[in-house]
Write an enzyme that holds these catalytic residues in place. Sequence first.
Site, PDB file in Angstrom:
ATOM      1  N   ASP A 185       0.177  -1.529   0.395  1.00 43.71           N
ATOM      2  CA  ASP A 185       0.002  -0.007  -0.021  1.00 43.71           C
ATOM      3  C   ASP A 185       1.204   1.217   0.164  1.00 43.71           C
ATOM      4  O   ASP A 185       1.339   1.381   0.891  1.00 43.71           O
ATOM      5  CB  ASP A 185      -0.905  -0.242   1.270  1.00 43.71           C
ATOM      6  CG  ASP A 185      -1.673  -0.955   1.306  1.00 43.71           C
ATOM      7  OD1 ASP A 185      -1.850  -1.674   1.021  1.00 43.71           O
ATOM      8  OD2 ASP A 185      -3.110  -0.554   1.823  1.00 43.71           O
ATOM      9  N   LYS A 224      -6.550   3.618  -3.229  1.00 46.87           N
ATOM     10  CA  LYS A 224      -7.163   3.262  -1.938  1.00 46.87           C
ATOM     11  C   LYS A 224      -7.376   5.203  -1.428  1.00 46.87           C
ATOM     12  O   LYS A 224      -6.835   5.613  -2.179  1.00 46.87           O
ATOM     13  CB  LYS A 224      -5.811   2.859  -1.168  1.00 46.87           C
ATOM     14  CG  LYS A 224      -6.449   2.707   0.660  1.00 46.87           C
ATOM     15  CD  LYS A 224      -4.842   2.197   0.776  1.00 46.87           C
ATOM     16  CE  LYS A 224      -5.151   2.050   2.675  1.00 46.87           C
ATOM     17  NZ  LYS A 224      -3.911   1.332   2.907  1.00 46.87           N
ATOM     18  N   LYS A 275      -9.745   0.651  -2.454  1.00 43.87           N
ATOM     19  CA  LYS A 275      -9.714   0.194  -1.707  1.00 43.87           C
ATOM     20  C   LYS A 275     -10.521   1.738  -0.430  1.00 43.87           C
ATOM     21  O   LYS A 275      -9.759   2.506  -1.003  1.00 43.87           O
ATOM     22  CB  LYS A 275      -8.662  -0.313  -0.757  1.00 43.87           C
ATOM     23  CG  LYS A 275      -8.803  -0.605   0.626  1.00 43.87           C
ATOM     24  CD  LYS A 275      -6.951  -1.000   0.998  1.00 43.87           C
ATOM     25  CE  LYS A 275      -6.852  -1.134   2.997  1.00 43.87           C
ATOM     26  NZ  LYS A 275      -5.712  -1.354   2.717  1.00 43.87           N
TER      27      LYS A 275
END
Length: 214
Positions: free
Chosen positions: A89, A151, A180
């Site tokens: 991430d 995300k 996400k």
Amino acid sequence: MQINKYIDHTILKATATKADIEKLCNEAVKYEFYSVCVNGAYVSYAKSLVKNSDVLVAAVVGFPLGQMTTEAKVFEAKEAIENGASEIDMVINIGMLKDREYDYVENEIRKIKEAIGDNVLKVIIETCYLTEEEKKIACELSLNAKADFVKTSTGFGTGGATFEDVILMKSIVKDNAKVKASGGVKDYETAKKYIELGASRLGTSSGISIVEKK
């Protein structure tokens, strides 16, 4: 809906200890969450704790500000994979995006994706700092660079995920990448709504409350 399988069970605070990581991993195994998400220093330890389960390890890169050099982020990502992470991430360089240095942002994402190969790359665009147009561009750059996910947030900015942002991001990436939602996902109804709006993964430290519908 197996909501537990949408959850990246997360602890990223500066004060996280090995005991905190152990608790996180034990909870993830018990509740069969998709992954645990930790800072780089704890990747190998987390991996050792979940190794006999289906729980994956995700590591954050360039976290939480995104202002490191591309080379530093690439090294951090490669090391995390070598230490047992299956997912990365990463935080984009938000300042570069705002300066319209789009090639820089896209190339950075691409280099990290190339460095980690078939492992999953999630691109944190930190929506709370972006205009609607900048959010769209960040998603497009992520697609161009072959990222697997976009995300919403680090959870360390001025705001977390919103329903509106997830709708917007999904409208851009469609089925070419996943979304996400992260930051402020604290209860079952909120989590369920994000999934209905198109989120494929939820980043939260409230996973147990969510699955137990508390």
